[in-house]
Design a protein around this motif. Structure first.
Motif, PDB file in Angstrom:
ATOM      1  N   ALA A 240      10.885   6.660   4.423  1.00  0.00           N
ATOM      2  CA  ALA A 240      10.991   7.587   5.566  1.00  0.00           C
ATOM      3  C   ALA A 240      10.305   8.910   5.278  1.00  0.00           C
ATOM      4  O   ALA A 240      10.714   9.959   5.768  1.00  0.00           O
ATOM      5  CB  ALA A 240      12.439   7.803   5.970  1.00  0.00           C
ATOM      6  N   ARG A 241       9.260   8.871   4.478  1.00  0.00           N
ATOM      7  CA  ARG A 241       8.459  10.084   4.259  1.00  0.00           C
ATOM      8  C   ARG A 241       7.558  10.285   5.467  1.00  0.00           C
ATOM      9  O   ARG A 241       7.120   9.346   6.088  1.00  0.00           O
ATOM     10  CB  ARG A 241       7.586   9.948   3.013  1.00  0.00           C
ATOM     11  CG  ARG A 241       8.367   9.916   1.740  1.00  0.00           C
ATOM     12  CD  ARG A 241       7.408   9.966   0.592  1.00  0.00           C
ATOM     13  NE  ARG A 241       8.092   9.751  -0.666  1.00  0.00           N
ATOM     14  CZ  ARG A 241       7.488   9.801  -1.818  1.00  0.00           C
ATOM     15  NH1 ARG A 241       6.194  10.038  -1.902  1.00  0.00           N
ATOM     16  NH2 ARG A 241       8.159   9.585  -2.937  1.00  0.00           N
ATOM     17  N   ASN A 242       7.275  11.517   5.764  1.00  0.00           N
ATOM     18  CA  ASN A 242       6.340  11.804   6.852  1.00  0.00           C
ATOM     19  C   ASN A 242       4.909  11.649   6.333  1.00  0.00           C
ATOM     20  O   ASN A 242       4.451  12.479   5.560  1.00  0.00           O
ATOM     21  CB  ASN A 242       6.538  13.225   7.394  1.00  0.00           C
ATOM     22  CG  ASN A 242       7.750  13.334   8.255  1.00  0.00           C
ATOM     23  OD1 ASN A 242       8.165  12.355   8.850  1.00  0.00           O
ATOM     24  ND2 ASN A 242       8.318  14.517   8.342  1.00  0.00           N
ATOM     25  N   PRO A 243       4.238  10.584   6.759  1.00  0.00           N
ATOM     26  CA  PRO A 243       2.849  10.434   6.302  1.00  0.00           C
ATOM     27  C   PRO A 243       1.952  11.485   6.929  1.00  0.00           C
ATOM     28  O   PRO A 243       2.183  11.897   8.059  1.00  0.00           O
ATOM     29  CB  PRO A 243       2.471   9.033   6.756  1.00  0.00           C
ATOM     30  CG  PRO A 243       3.412   8.708   7.847  1.00  0.00           C
ATOM     31  CD  PRO A 243       4.669   9.525   7.630  1.00  0.00           C
ATOM     32  N   LYS A 244       0.965  11.906   6.178  1.00  0.00           N
ATOM     33  CA  LYS A 244      -0.020  12.848   6.708  1.00  0.00           C
ATOM     34  C   LYS A 244      -1.165  12.025   7.298  1.00  0.00           C
ATOM     35  O   LYS A 244      -1.945  11.450   6.567  1.00  0.00           O
ATOM     36  CB  LYS A 244      -0.508  13.783   5.603  1.00  0.00           C
ATOM     37  CG  LYS A 244       0.580  14.680   5.109  1.00  0.00           C
ATOM     38  CD  LYS A 244       0.077  15.594   4.017  1.00  0.00           C
ATOM     39  CE  LYS A 244       1.245  16.441   3.521  1.00  0.00           C
ATOM     40  NZ  LYS A 244       0.902  17.254   2.391  1.00  0.00           N
ATOM     41  N   TRP A 245      -1.219  11.949   8.608  1.00  0.00           N
ATOM     42  CA  TRP A 245      -2.255  11.166   9.267  1.00  0.00           C
ATOM     43  C   TRP A 245      -3.503  11.935   9.182  1.00  0.00           C
ATOM     44  O   TRP A 245      -4.503  11.925   9.357  1.00  0.00           O
ATOM     45  CB  TRP A 245      -1.879  10.864  10.707  1.00  0.00           C
ATOM     46  CG  TRP A 245      -0.540  10.237  10.846  1.00  0.00           C
ATOM     47  CD1 TRP A 245       0.600  10.855  11.216  1.00  0.00           C
ATOM     48  CD2 TRP A 245      -0.175   8.885  10.593  1.00  0.00           C
ATOM     49  NE1 TRP A 245       1.642   9.966  11.227  1.00  0.00           N
ATOM     50  CE2 TRP A 245       1.200   8.748  10.843  1.00  0.00           C
ATOM     51  CE3 TRP A 245      -0.862   7.764  10.176  1.00  0.00           C
ATOM     52  CZ2 TRP A 245       1.881   7.565  10.710  1.00  0.00           C
ATOM     53  CZ3 TRP A 245      -0.170   6.576  10.041  1.00  0.00           C
ATOM     54  CH2 TRP A 245       1.184   6.481  10.304  1.00  0.00           C
TER      55      TRP A 245
ATOM     56  N   ASN B  19       0.835  -1.191   0.000  1.00  0.00           N
ATOM     57  CA  ASN B  19       0.000   0.000   0.000  1.00  0.00           C
ATOM     58  C   ASN B  19       0.877   1.251   0.000  1.00  0.00           C
ATOM     59  O   ASN B  19       2.044   1.195   0.382  1.00  0.00           O
ATOM     60  CB  ASN B  19      -0.881  -0.008   1.253  1.00  0.00           C
ATOM     61  CG  ASN B  19      -1.792  -1.209   1.274  1.00  0.00           C
ATOM     62  OD1 ASN B  19      -2.552  -1.429   0.337  1.00  0.00           O
ATOM     63  ND2 ASN B  19      -1.698  -2.004   2.320  1.00  0.00           N
ATOM     64  N   PRO B  20       0.315   2.385  -0.409  1.00  0.00           N
ATOM     65  CA  PRO B  20       1.107   3.623  -0.396  1.00  0.00           C
ATOM     66  C   PRO B  20       1.753   3.894   0.968  1.00  0.00           C
ATOM     67  O   PRO B  20       2.891   4.337   1.028  1.00  0.00           O
ATOM     68  CB  PRO B  20       0.091   4.695  -0.758  1.00  0.00           C
ATOM     69  CG  PRO B  20      -0.917   3.975  -1.599  1.00  0.00           C
ATOM     70  CD  PRO B  20      -1.020   2.607  -0.993  1.00  0.00           C
ATOM     71  N   MET B  21       1.066   3.606   2.055  1.00  0.00           N
ATOM     72  CA  MET B  21       1.645   3.841   3.380  1.00  0.00           C
ATOM     73  C   MET B  21       2.903   2.988   3.583  1.00  0.00           C
ATOM     74  O   MET B  21       3.871   3.442   4.198  1.00  0.00           O
ATOM     75  CB  MET B  21       0.619   3.528   4.470  1.00  0.00           C
ATOM     76  CG  MET B  21       1.129   3.795   5.866  1.00  0.00           C
ATOM     77  SD  MET B  21       1.606   5.507   6.161  1.00  0.00           S
ATOM     78  CE  MET B  21       0.030   6.276   6.256  1.00  0.00           C
ATOM     79  N   ASP B  22       2.918   1.757   3.049  1.00  0.00           N
ATOM     80  CA  ASP B  22       4.086   0.885   3.187  1.00  0.00           C
ATOM     81  C   ASP B  22       5.323   1.512   2.556  1.00  0.00           C
ATOM     82  O   ASP B  22       6.381   1.583   3.171  1.00  0.00           O
ATOM     83  CB  ASP B  22       3.827  -0.487   2.539  1.00  0.00           C
ATOM     84  CG  ASP B  22       2.690  -1.237   3.194  1.00  0.00           C
ATOM     85  OD1 ASP B  22       2.543  -1.138   4.430  1.00  0.00           O
ATOM     86  OD2 ASP B  22       1.946  -1.919   2.467  1.00  0.00           O
ATOM     87  N   TRP B  23       5.215   1.948   1.309  1.00  0.00           N
ATOM     88  CA  TRP B  23       6.408   2.491   0.658  1.00  0.00           C
ATOM     89  C   TRP B  23       6.765   3.868   1.181  1.00  0.00           C
ATOM     90  O   TRP B  23       7.926   4.253   1.210  1.00  0.00           O
ATOM     91  CB  TRP B  23       6.351   2.432  -0.865  1.00  0.00           C
ATOM     92  CG  TRP B  23       5.225   3.127  -1.568  1.00  0.00           C
ATOM     93  CD1 TRP B  23       4.081   2.550  -2.030  1.00  0.00           C
ATOM     94  CD2 TRP B  23       5.145   4.507  -1.917  1.00  0.00           C
ATOM     95  NE1 TRP B  23       3.288   3.487  -2.631  1.00  0.00           N
ATOM     96  CE2 TRP B  23       3.920   4.710  -2.585  1.00  0.00           C
ATOM     97  CE3 TRP B  23       5.973   5.603  -1.738  1.00  0.00           C
ATOM     98  CZ2 TRP B  23       3.510   5.936  -3.056  1.00  0.00           C
ATOM     99  CZ3 TRP B  23       5.569   6.842  -2.214  1.00  0.00           C
ATOM    100  CH2 TRP B  23       4.359   6.992  -2.861  1.00  0.00           C
ATOM    101  N   LYS B  24       5.785   4.619   1.665  1.00  0.00           N
ATOM    102  CA  LYS B  24       6.107   5.926   2.262  1.00  0.00           C
ATOM    103  C   LYS B  24       6.905   5.740   3.556  1.00  0.00           C
ATOM    104  O   LYS B  24       7.860   6.475   3.811  1.00  0.00           O
ATOM    105  CB  LYS B  24       4.831   6.726   2.526  1.00  0.00           C
ATOM    106  CG  LYS B  24       4.201   7.252   1.251  1.00  0.00           C
ATOM    107  CD  LYS B  24       2.899   7.963   1.532  1.00  0.00           C
ATOM    108  CE  LYS B  24       2.251   8.404   0.224  1.00  0.00           C
ATOM    109  NZ  LYS B  24       0.940   9.002   0.431  1.00  0.00           N
ATOM    110  N   LEU B  25       6.526   4.761   4.355  1.00  0.00           N
ATOM    111  CA  LEU B  25       7.276   4.483   5.581  1.00  0.00           C
ATOM    112  C   LEU B  25       8.675   3.960   5.257  1.00  0.00           C
ATOM    113  O   LEU B  25       9.647   4.328   5.912  1.00  0.00           O
ATOM    114  CB  LEU B  25       6.522   3.483   6.456  1.00  0.00           C
ATOM    115  CG  LEU B  25       5.269   4.016   7.129  1.00  0.00           C
ATOM    116  CD1 LEU B  25       4.501   2.899   7.810  1.00  0.00           C
ATOM    117  CD2 LEU B  25       5.625   5.105   8.129  1.00  0.00           C
ATOM    118  N   ARG B  26       8.804   3.099   4.236  1.00  0.00           N
ATOM    119  CA  ARG B  26      10.110   2.574   3.859  1.00  0.00           C
ATOM    120  C   ARG B  26      11.017   3.690   3.375  1.00  0.00           C
ATOM    121  O   ARG B  26      12.209   3.696   3.631  1.00  0.00           O
ATOM    122  CB  ARG B  26       9.983   1.498   2.770  1.00  0.00           C
ATOM    123  CG  ARG B  26      11.340   0.914   2.412  1.00  0.00           C
ATOM    124  CD  ARG B  26      11.431   0.293   1.052  1.00  0.00           C
ATOM    125  NE  ARG B  26      10.508   0.696   0.033  1.00  0.00           N
ATOM    126  CZ  ARG B  26      10.698   1.715  -0.810  1.00  0.00           C
ATOM    127  NH1 ARG B  26      11.757   2.466  -0.749  1.00  0.00           N
ATOM    128  NH2 ARG B  26       9.801   1.990  -1.730  1.00  0.00           N
TER     129      ARG B  26
END
Length: 72
Positions: A67-72, A58-65
């Motif tokens: 090290a992007r700051n996800p917008k919760w 999912n997009p959240m998976d690759w954003k965390l990998r």
């Protein structure tokens, strides 16, 4: 053992590792993703061990990998 299929017997005796794609640090996929063998997780009381053949990313998976700051 009675009641066990051949794959179950194989899991018990021979195969104590699993193939996995994993990362140990953040960064671009081509630089940090590794294909390797990891120990099989051990089941604890009240838990089940599920064999996974395919999984989605999912997009959240690759954003965390990355090290992007996800917008919760």
């Amino acid at each position: 053992m009675l009641g066990e299929s051949a794959p179950q017997r194989k899991m018990k005796g021979i195969q104590d590792q699993m193939k996995a794609v994993f990362y140990e640090c953040t960064g671009p996929a081509a630089e940090v993703l590794r294909l390797g063998l990891l120990p099989l997780p051990q089941r604890r009381p009240g838990e089940v061990l599920v064999r996974i053949a395919f999984a989605s990313i999912n997009p959240m998976d690759w954003k965390l990998r990355e090290a992007r700051n996800p917008k919760w």
